[in-house]
Design an enzyme around this catalytic site. Sequence first.
Site, short mmCIF file in Angstrom:
data_model
loop_
_atom_site.label_atom_id
_atom_site.label_comp_id
_atom_site.label_asym_id
_atom_site.label_seq_id
_atom_site.Cartn_x
_atom_site.Cartn_y
_atom_site.Cartn_z
N CYS A 90 0.86 -1.60 -0.01
CA CYS A 90 0.17 0.07 -0.11
C CYS A 90 0.73 1.42 -0.03
CB CYS A 90 -0.74 -0.07 1.13
SG CYS A 90 -2.31 1.26 0.77
N CYS B 240 -4.94 2.49 -5.78
CA CYS B 240 -4.33 3.21 -4.62
C CYS B 240 -5.53 4.12 -4.13
CB CYS B 240 -3.06 3.76 -4.59
SG CYS B 240 -2.39 4.41 -3.25
#
Length: 400
Positions: free
Chosen positions: A163, A343
């Site tokens: 992430c 994202c």
Amino acid sequence: MVSAQRHRTVIIGGGSAGITVAARLRRSGERDVAIIDPATRHYYQPLWTLVGGGLATIGESARPQASVVPRGVRSIRRSAVHIDPDAREVTLDDGEIIGYRCLVVCPGIQLDWSRIPGLEATLGVEGVSSNYLPETAPATWRFIRDTRSGTAVFGMPSGPIKCGGAPQKIAYLAADHWRREGVLGDIDVHLVLPTPTMFAVPEFSRVLDRVVRRYGITVHFDSEVSEVRSESKEVVVTHNGTRASTTLPYTMAHLVPPQSAPDWIKQGPLADPENPAGYVLVDQWTMQHPCYPDVFALGDVGSSPNSKTGAAVRKQAPVVVRNLIARLNGLASPARYDGYASCPLTTARGKMLLAEFDYSMKPAPSIPLIDTTRERTDMWYLKRYGLPFLYWNLMLRGRA
């Protein structure tokens, strides 16, 4: 203890990648599947940013591991410590040996806290925290809430991390909270990035340029936090090019460690010899090891040059399953992964920028008729409520 149990398919890792692959294999008719993982809790880790931002609880991100293992899949509650791809065997931490016909390697990523001197010792205390652990994500919100003046530092390490937008997201959530509280003008906010721009995809980078200007955040490009000095409440920031260093005081700091493949993967025969982080070498299109075609890898531990996100796993898993079943049947790999990742960048409470892209590093939107190159409220609701629902109820159950 040594035995020679064998399974048609063995999966190392019971995180999002391992459970999704297992569920899809079962739905495809595969009956002999085993997962090796010692975990007792399964976490939806993307929620930890919101935990750190005071917008979710850590309990919402967790479920018992047994509740997500697909029915009919054998759960081996041990850790893998070695793979012998020539013998097609996995050695467990108690010495037991598990044989396989095909192997899926997805044990996740290793957090290398020790590579930033002083960080691990101060985690969760004295204003220093990280959303990358369930134990310390709640402390992030406590430190943000308690900060009314001073200096806040948010850091991101170089190299692939899971992430990759998370180090930025918490900075924006914190700044938005301080703005709403009327104290943002009293806080000097710094964001330390190892990259030359805000984001690798220009269309999204331009939006984030506006976000940091809106909050008055000072961005240190091509730089990393290289040391934490808790006794003086300072961090050392080093420029990656010149190696020049400076210090920043901090009232609170959210820091992210460098990351790599687990050490036992790094030291094993499946690691990419050209990558010091030791990720499992795979063909970026088929997710198959080029030297050992019975071995597949996906998720954070794979060497494919995509962002390490849950969205990438969602696209990789069906490719791995199709190609693995083809391998079991003596056929060539028919499926291809295009590098898709997304994202979800929370830029404020109630605003999100959904950055979707693939190997081409160009926007790759998946939602028709919605412009995801700007901050949106509807995307915030997707992040907060929609994606967790889809994760627990569709992805982990092997559904599209």
